[in-house]
Enzyme design. Structure first.
Site, short mmCIF file in Angstrom:
data_model
loop_
_atom_site.label_atom_id
_atom_site.label_comp_id
_atom_site.label_asym_id
_atom_site.label_seq_id
_atom_site.Cartn_x
_atom_site.Cartn_y
_atom_site.Cartn_z
N HIS A 100 50.04 44.65 45.05
CA HIS A 100 48.85 44.51 44.21
C HIS A 100 49.20 44.18 42.77
O HIS A 100 48.36 44.29 41.89
CB HIS A 100 48.00 45.79 44.26
CG HIS A 100 47.72 46.24 45.65
ND1 HIS A 100 48.48 47.17 46.32
CD2 HIS A 100 46.75 45.86 46.54
CE1 HIS A 100 48.01 47.37 47.54
NE2 HIS A 100 46.96 46.58 47.70
S1 FES Z 1 50.80 47.71 43.50
FE1 FES Z 1 49.73 48.47 45.17
S2 FES Z 1 51.27 49.33 46.37
FE2 FES Z 1 52.30 48.60 44.63
#
Ligand code: FES
Length: 237
Positions: A202
């Protein structure tokens, strides 16, 4: 005939009641005497106070008393209580010991509890990843420039405020659990906007001290228990 007999018997009873010298009262007295003797035959209780002038005194029950000295009875009681307590304690100890032995980690699990790393195999400026208790551990041999960069950050502006000196026991060795604090992905080393680690899941960016600088992760990368028992050796766990 029957009525004459009935009248005769009535007259006989009347005469008997009128005359105390007649033979009928003797029969009645005999009947009362018989009744009394039957009652006295069934009453077999013998009072301990019979024949004594001091009827209100407490009777002597001495003949029912134990002939054993009272202190010997107490010693026997103490012995029984002590024996039962010792047996109960031994049983409880055995139960707890068995339970703890069953719950203890097996030898293979204990072997994995600590991991030893030879630091001579990690060149300066490089990462190694070690598996410890099922998790990846990042070990980074930092350069002097990386240490300086980690220390020049204004800690108060960080999302998770931690000084680099609080995260590394020796500045040149950074040891972290390689699990993103967002949702648990494994970040990539030497990547991201801050020259540290980048989580592609993410888009979380960690700096060269493993602190979160950008993206959804709420916390810095976690530091495990570790130590340097001797020069050139790292023990994790
Ligand atoms: S940024 Fe979501 S799991 Fe690492």
């Amino acid at each position: 005939m029957a009525s004459s007999l009935l009248n005769a018997s009535r007259n006989l009873v009347r005469n008997a009641l009128r005359s105390p010298t007649s033979s009928v009262p003797a029969v009645r007295a005999a009947a009362i005497s018989t009744s009394l003797s039957r009652d006295s035959a069934s009453a077999h209780f013998k009072s301990p106070f019979v024949g004594q002038s001091k009827g209100a005194d407490i009777p002597d029950f001495g003949k029912y008393k134990s002939s054993v000295p009272s202190d010997r009875n107490a010693l026997y009681g103490y012995f029984m209580v002590g024996t039962m307590a010792a047996m109960s304690a031994a049983g409880a100890k055995s139960t707890v010991h068995e339970f703890l032995v069953n719950m203890a980690a097996s030898a293979d699990v204990l072997a994995m509890a600590k991991v030893e790393v030879d630091l001579a195999t990690v060149p300066e400026g490089k990462n190694v990843i070690i598996k410890w208790r099922g998790k990846p551990i990042f070990v980074r041999h930092r350069t002097a420039d990386e240490i300086a960069e980690a220390n020049k950050v204004n800690v108060s502006k960080l999302r998770h405020s931690e000084a680099d000196s609080d995260r590394a026991k020796k500045p040149e060795w950074l040891v972290m659990i390689g699990v993103c604090t967002h949702l648990g992905c494994v970040p990539i080393g030497e990547a991201g906007d801050y020259g540290g680690w980048f989580c592609p899941c993410h888009g979380s960016h960690y700096d060269i001290s493993g602190r979160i600088r950008k993206g959804p992760a709420p916390l810095n990368l976690e530091i495990p228990e570790y130590d340097f028992p001797e020069e050139g050796k790292l023990v994790i766990g």
